[in-house]
Scaffold this motif. Structure first.
Motif, PDB file in Angstrom:
ATOM      1  N   LEU A 227       0.819  -1.220   0.000  1.00 41.09           N
ATOM      2  CA  LEU A 227       0.000   0.000   0.000  1.00 41.09           C
ATOM      3  C   LEU A 227       0.849   1.264   0.000  1.00 41.09           C
ATOM      4  O   LEU A 227       0.341   2.356  -0.286  1.00 41.09           O
ATOM      5  CB  LEU A 227      -0.907   0.030   1.230  1.00 41.09           C
ATOM      6  N   ALA A 228       2.131   1.113   0.308  1.00 45.55           N
ATOM      7  CA  ALA A 228       2.979   2.289   0.518  1.00 45.55           C
ATOM      8  C   ALA A 228       2.872   3.358  -0.578  1.00 45.55           C
ATOM      9  O   ALA A 228       2.662   4.529  -0.269  1.00 45.55           O
ATOM     10  CB  ALA A 228       4.424   1.873   0.740  1.00 45.55           C
ATOM     11  N   PRO A 229       2.976   2.978  -1.875  1.00 43.50           N
ATOM     12  CA  PRO A 229       2.897   4.031  -2.895  1.00 43.50           C
ATOM     13  C   PRO A 229       1.552   4.764  -2.854  1.00 43.50           C
ATOM     14  O   PRO A 229       1.497   5.984  -3.019  1.00 43.50           O
ATOM     15  CB  PRO A 229       3.042   3.266  -4.210  1.00 43.50           C
ATOM     16  N   MET A 230       0.482   3.991  -2.587  1.00 44.64           N
ATOM     17  CA  MET A 230      -0.850   4.583  -2.520  1.00 44.64           C
ATOM     18  C   MET A 230      -0.939   5.539  -1.331  1.00 44.64           C
ATOM     19  O   MET A 230      -1.420   6.666  -1.460  1.00 44.64           O
ATOM     20  CB  MET A 230      -1.872   3.449  -2.341  1.00 44.64           C
ATOM     21  N   ILE A 231      -0.440   5.079  -0.178  1.00 43.60           N
ATOM     22  CA  ILE A 231      -0.459   5.924   1.020  1.00 43.60           C
ATOM     23  C   ILE A 231       0.396   7.161   0.790  1.00 43.60           C
ATOM     24  O   ILE A 231       0.033   8.274   1.159  1.00 43.60           O
ATOM     25  CB  ILE A 231       0.027   5.130   2.252  1.00 43.60           C
ATOM     26  N   LEU A 232       1.516   6.956   0.096  1.00 48.87           N
ATOM     27  CA  LEU A 232       2.408   8.067  -0.248  1.00 48.87           C
ATOM     28  C   LEU A 232       1.661   9.090  -1.096  1.00 48.87           C
ATOM     29  O   LEU A 232       1.741  10.296  -0.871  1.00 48.87           O
ATOM     30  CB  LEU A 232       3.602   7.509  -1.036  1.00 48.87           C
ATOM     31  N   LEU A 233       0.916   8.570  -2.077  1.00 48.15           N
ATOM     32  CA  LEU A 233       0.168   9.455  -2.968  1.00 48.15           C
ATOM     33  C   LEU A 233      -0.889  10.239  -2.185  1.00 48.15           C
ATOM     34  O   LEU A 233      -1.028  11.452  -2.350  1.00 48.15           O
ATOM     35  CB  LEU A 233      -0.491   8.631  -4.077  1.00 48.15           C
ATOM     36  N   MET A 234      -1.632   9.522  -1.317  1.00 50.34           N
ATOM     37  CA  MET A 234      -2.644  10.208  -0.517  1.00 50.34           C
ATOM     38  C   MET A 234      -1.979  11.228   0.393  1.00 50.34           C
ATOM     39  O   MET A 234      -2.469  12.341   0.571  1.00 50.34           O
ATOM     40  CB  MET A 234      -3.424   9.206   0.328  1.00 50.34           C
ATOM     41  N   GLY A 235      -0.844  10.808   0.972  1.00 44.29           N
ATOM     42  CA  GLY A 235      -0.097  11.727   1.823  1.00 44.29           C
ATOM     43  C   GLY A 235       0.342  12.949   1.046  1.00 44.29           C
ATOM     44  O   GLY A 235       0.284  14.077   1.538  1.00 44.29           O
ATOM     45  N   PHE A 236       0.731  12.708  -0.195  1.00 41.70           N
ATOM     46  CA  PHE A 236       1.180  13.812  -1.046  1.00 41.70           C
ATOM     47  C   PHE A 236       0.028  14.788  -1.306  1.00 41.70           C
ATOM     48  O   PHE A 236       0.171  15.998  -1.143  1.00 41.70           O
ATOM     49  CB  PHE A 236       1.706  13.235  -2.364  1.00 41.70           C
TER      50      PHE A 236
END
Ligand code: NA
Ligand code: NA
Lengths: 436, 179, 307
Positions: A227-236
């Protein structure tokens, strides 16, 4: 006299015209045209002037620009392995619950709603991933598409939310507080949806295939890693909003850039992928935005027929108890929401409803969230429900089947609205915490 | 459309190709516009970090979506993305369905033609008056008003193609809605 | 039964143009209720934005509407006079400007098949800011939200870093500190609870936006002569009402800000004010060049009245 028959004529016309199968965006204008001409005796020239002006100016708006961009963001993500990642990442967590991966709709929409202000966009983005996956794995299609329709509406309740902003400005209420107020009800509804899915699957295990043994700790860690890239994107996206780098409307553009960056980082980006995504986003956003324009035409027709004034007079004459007022409003909004889109409903009815609510002693922040909750219902009630249309597009199911799938989640929304009327603190405690 | 094209008489085939080509051009324009909107917003966000601005973001972003929508309309309808309620049509037999489809399409054509005329009047008014769109850089307002005129004209043409096909070929099939 | 008119307003009834409209309507319905009934359609209920009203009233799509005057400058730049920065220094001067400019406005409306009935002002715009605007220095690099091209240019000339941000995005931008200030009226700031983020308001009399209420000429002339005459009289009463009411709205707005702990500066710092005033000169020069003789005559008239 005119005013008394107007609602009846309107409702009959909507059933007739849309039932015939006229494209909805043209059908709504047709209903406005026919009712203004035959009920109000407006000349075709006058109706033409009304309609064309609204068409030409309604879509000129900063806020609406977020729609194609948020859809584009989703469309880019969908064309990568990110869809699979989101699904795989949520899976170990979803498998803990009876009903297993059916919960990916609710969890996915709740996550995505935190970056998206529109409910059809939330449903479309998550559904593009989950609908085919769940179908392929043999999950109950009705429960899967219904929970998507229901959870898609979180886009409006969980901030950022275009509806809450519009309410805040119309009603002179702090938008920041409204945003705070929307969070807990969103989570409460997500829990109610998941509980419903779990109970249904507990009662009838055939609705969800067995996903094998309890996920191991390693699988959880893997899930988070996936999920990290997705969470990163949401975080972004959230990060650009909460640090003030971008406004909520602009965050959509940042989201597109973020999704391009993440796609490029995993070497999946190509011009072709971008163009495919753009093509698809263009179609969907044209479908949604033209509907906003045509429902504005219908709303204007209703205002010309003085329907809101008639109803307001009726309410004043009835002299209701506060709880009866809320009950009557709930029923009224559900009926209105069958035919008209949410944003139009807020704008059209607030001048009538707001003074009634304030006089009866209700908190304007509470009512804002209650109203958005009720507006969410309108997205999944026939015959005009944006999420139903999106869902029908995703699944290819018949409209009847789509309505039936969404109906239990509509009832859950009603239950949610009732619970939050009885316990207003669910809505109010966070914003009250903030003002201390 | 692909299957229908084979059974189209030659003249209808020509009109249909013409309409399809124009729709594609308009949609391409819309795609470029949305990309420009995207880049404008990103540029604006970056410039703002340095307390600067494009001073054009409001003009481009606010009008961009409206223009892009009008330019995409016909193409989106052609590719089946425009939603409709099909409960009743699914319940009736072919003959009734054909009649219903004929009524719907004719009504859609009439409505679009009617609306086009009034949209055109808006354009004509701002063109003749020389009204200005007043942003940081002012420009004639008809630069903006021309797009709804083009978009609805393309939509009208496309619906006419559908209508003609219904009348002369009897085809009621529509490609599945895809999102 | 008599004639029924709809009266369109993009904004809600509690704002100044809506108050003026409802005052007008209640007087009309009182005096001529059996011949003419006017229905207020606020909050953009009829689907129009303020900028759409001019054409909508001209074509008779709606009989009457109230329109933000500066949104008409695309039709005729003369309308922009009420938007010139720091032209009026008080509410009394703004009334004088209305009395001077309204005959010019009336002629333009006449030309496009409409009748100008009355006007209303909105409270003066000032600067809501984090830090007090107590020097020229305080303006430097100030990230301020402006509302149109003239205000953007003026603020840039004064050394600020004006930002174009949609009104609905203002609150999130304030809450994250991406904005330091905004140019709007006291009640505009109160409507978004700006005290959650900002602690100063300086009353600058940047400009008093005014609104025109106009009706379709055919609809107007279809009324009996005594009703037409009555509408003009009530229009004049409404102007008097609106320019009195706006003082109360201004004071109420300032009081609300103070109640919420904001520091309200009624007299701006002279140096900062002078800086802003000279920054606004460009707008005046440009306006004079686009409006020609008519603009020069209007301005001379106004300045003669102010003395
Ligand atoms: Na949201
Ligand atoms: Na609905």
């Amino acid at each position: 006299m005119e005013a008394a028959i107007a609602p009846v004529v309107l409702i009959s016309l909507i059933f007739l015209v849309l039932g015939m199968g006229v494209w909805v965006f043209l059908g709504l204008v047709m209903v406005a045209l026919l009712s203004l001409h035959f009920v109000m005796d407006f000349s075709f020239a006058r109706i033409g002037s009304i309609t064309s002006t609204i068409f030409a100016s309604k879509m000129v708006s900063w806020e609406l620009a977020a729609i194609p961009l948020f859809i584009l963001m989703g469309d880019i993500i969908v064309r990568t392995d990110m869809s699979r990642r989101l699904f795989q990442g949520i899976s170990p967590f979803a498998r803990l619950l009876p009903g297993g991966l059916l919960h990916t709709n609710v969890l996915g929409c709740t996550m995505f709603a935190a970056v998206c202000g529109s409910s059809p966009a939330t449903a479309a983005t998550i559904g593009k991933i989950t609908i085919p996956e769940l179908k392929a794995r043999g999950y109950d299609h009705q429960l899967s598409s219904g929970s998507l329709a229901g959870a898609g509406t979180f886009g409006l309740l969980i901030p950022p939310s275009i509806s809450l902003v519009i309410y805040g400005i119309s009603a002179n209420v702090s938008i920041a507080k409204l945003f705070m107020a929307g969070i807990v009800p969103g989570i409460v509804l997500a829990i109610m949806y998941s509980a419903y899915i779990a109970i249904r699957c507990k009662m009838n295990p055939a609705l969800a295939p067995s996903e094998g043994a309890r996920p191991t700790l390693r699988e959880f860690a893997q899930g988070i890693w996936i999920l990290a890239p997705m969470i990163l994107l949401m975080g972004f996206v959230l990060g650009t909003i909460y640090t003030g780098i971008a406004t909520p409307s602009e965050a959509a553009a940042m989201g597109v850039m973020g999704s391009i960056l993440i796609t490029a980082a995993s070497r999946q980006f190509s011009l072709r992928l971008f163009l495919d995504a753009l093509r698809s986003a263009l179609r969907v956003s044209a479908m949604i935005t033209i509907l906003i324009a045509s429902s504005a035409v219908l709303s204007a027709a209703i205002a010309y027929m003085h329907v809101p004034q008639t109803i307001s007079d009726m309410f004043v004459q009835m002299n209701l108890q506060p709880w009866m007022l809320i009950a009557v409003l709930l029923v009224f909004y559900i009926i209105l929401g069958m035919f008209i889109d949410g944003i139009s409903i807020i704008v059209m009815t607030l001048p009538i409803a707001f003074p009634l609510i304030v006089n009866a002693g209700f908190d304007p922040i509470w009512f804002g969230v209650f109203l958005v909750l009720v507006i969410e219902m309108s997205a999944i009630t026939p015959p005009v429900g944006l999420n139903l249309f999106v869902l029908q597009g995703l699944t290819g199911d018949s409209f009847t089947r789509t309505i039936r799938a969404a109906f239990p989640f509509f009832l859950l929304l009603v239950l949610g609205a009732i619970i939050m009327s009885v316990f207003p603190q669910i809505i109010l405690f966070l914003p009250e915490l903030m003002s201390r | 459309m692909k299957t229908a094209a084979k059974t189209d008489p030659k003249w209808l085939h020509v009109i249909s190709r013409f309409s399809h080509g124009l729709n594609l051009i308009a949609a391409t324009f819309a795609a470029v516009l949305v990309t420009v909107m995207l880049l404008t917003i990103v540029l604006e966000v970056v410039l703002r970090l340095f307390s600067r601005s494009t001073y054009m973001a409001d003009a481009i972003v606010a009008n961009g979506l409206s223009i892009a929508t009008f330019m995409t309309l016909a193409w989106a309808m052609e590719s089946g993305s425009m939603i409709r309620v099909n409960i009743v049509q699914q319940m009736v037999n072919d003959r009734i369905r054909y009649v219903m489809e004929l009524i719907c399409t004719a009504a859609a054509a009439a409505l679009t033609g009617w609306l086009w005329y009034y949209i055109y009047l808006i354009f004509e008014r701002s063109f003749n008056r020389g009204s200005l769109a007043t942003y940081m850089i002012s420009f004639p307002k008809w630069y903006l008003d021309i797009f709804p005129v083009i978009g609805l004209a393309l939509l009208f043409l496309h619906i006419c193609v559908r209508l003609l096909r219904l009348i002369f070929v009897g085809d009621t099939t529509e490609r599945a809605l895809e999102i | 039964a008599g004639t029924k008119w709809d009266f369109a307003d993009e904004y809600v009834a509690s704002l100044m143009p809506g108050r003026a409209a409802n005052f007008f309507i209640s007087r009309v319905n009182e005096r001529f209720g059996d011949q003419l009934e006017v229905v207020y359609q606020g909050g953009g209920a009829l689907g129009y934005k303020s900028a759409d009203h001019f054409d909508a009233v001209e074509t008779g799509a709606v009989q009457a509407a109230t329109t933000l005057v500066t949104q008409l400058n695309g039709i005729n730049p003369l309308f922009n006079v009420s938007n010139l920065p720091f032209l009026v220094k008080s509410i009394e001067e703004s009334r004088l400007l209305w009395d001077t400019a309204s005959p010019y406005y009336g002629d333009i409306f006449e030309e496009y098949g409409q009748v100008l009935l009355f006007g209303s002002p909105s409270p003066p715009a000032g600067i809501h800011s984090k830090n007090p605007i107590d020097s020229v220095e305080a303006l430097r690099g100030l990230r301020i939200r402006t509302f149109d091209s003239i205000s953007t240019r003026t603020m840039a000339n004064a050394g600020c870093a004006p930002l174009q941000i949609a009104w609905t995005d203002v609150v999130p931008q304030l809450s994250t500190g991406a904005l330091d200030a905004m140019l709007t009226s006291a009640d505009g700031g109160a409507s978004i609870s700006c005290w959650d983020y900002l602690s100063n308001f300086t009353l600058f009399f940047y400009s008093l936006a005014s609104y025109c209420a106009h009706v379709n000429r055919d609809a107007f002339e279809a009324l009996p002569p005594e009703v037409q005459e009555g509408l003009r009289e009530i229009g004049q009463e409404t102007v008097d009402f609106a320019w009195t009411e706006v003082i109360e709205v201004l004071n109420a707005g300032l009081a609300t800000l103070e109640e919420h702990g904001m520091n309200v500066q009624r007299e701006p710092n002279p140096a900062a004010f002078a800086q802003l005033q000279s920054a606004g000169n460009d707008a005046r020069t440009e306006w004079l060049s686009t409006t020609g003789d008519a603009g020069a005559a209007l301005l001379a008239d106004f300045e003669a009245k102010v003395g």
